[in-house]
Write an enzyme that holds these catalytic residues in place. Structure first.
Site: not given
Length: 213
Positions: A43, A112, A141
């Site tokens: 990521r 997600s 996040k």
């Protein structure tokens, strides 16, 4: 088909340069794999495509050496060019249905879920596995809507047969609870990337997960 036949992975590492806090991400990833990580997601939200691709190619050399799938987060160009095992996207990324149209050679698509109603959509249907995000709020996040908790995992498990990956401040204190609530896999960032020994941290988490199955 049971989720574990479709997605036989239990410990999922999400990694980036920033998460490794100055340490070599390739070293962290390899140590984590040696400790028991089954699948790795790269990521890199802050990198352009060329830099992302370079990091991904280096990481894929490590994951290929151990036969571990590599997932690319939210960069279809990198995933396709690299020949990654799969791609993972969120609610504000490319939708799974579009990914299926562009990348047609059997990629795995993770998606997600941030709200209950998102479970019943064509994008969820087009995905292979679901990230329950976040189980617990996390500084890695910050753009999410709700905190699912283990009760949220339990509710989603009752509504879908898709594999579920629990992510969001997952660590040694809650990994077993998430598995018992119905998650098939635990996704970890800081609990491995920031650990003094990524290998030992991964091994402890894997043992906790296996004991909870």
């Amino acid at each position: 088909m049971k989720p574990d036949l479709l997605f036989p992975y239990r410990l999922y590492l999400v990694i980036s340069e920033a998460d490794c806090q100055g340490r070599d991400p390739l070293w962290v990833a390899e140590q984590a794999i040696l400790g028991g990580v089954d699948i790795v997601q790269l990521r890199e939200k802050q990198l352009d495509t060329d830099a992302f691709l370079l990091n991904a190619a280096r990481l894929k050399a490590v994951t290929d050496r151990y036969g571990v799938p590599l997932v690319i987060n939210d960069n279809l160009a990198v995933a396709v060019q690299l020949g990654a095992w799969g791609i993972h996207v969120g609610q504000r990324d490319l939708p799974p249905s579009l990914i299926r149209k562009v990348w047609t050679d059997g990629c795995s698509v993770g998606y997600s879920i941030e709200q209950p109603e998102q479970l019943y959509s064509k994008e969820t249907e087009a995905s292979d596995y679901l990230g329950i995000s976040p189980v617990f709020s996390t500084a890695t996040k910050t753009d999410t809507i709700i905190e699912w908790g283990t009760d949220g995992i339990r509710q989603i498990r009752q509504r879908t047969s898709k594999p579920l990956i629990a992510i969001g401040r997952m660590d040694r204190t809650n990994a077993a609870d998430a598995i018992r609530a119905g998650a098939d896999c635990i996704a970890v960032v800081s609990a491995i990337c920031s650990a003094d020994s990524p290998r030992d941290a991964a091994a402890e988490l894997k043992e906790l997960i296996n004991n909870a199955l």
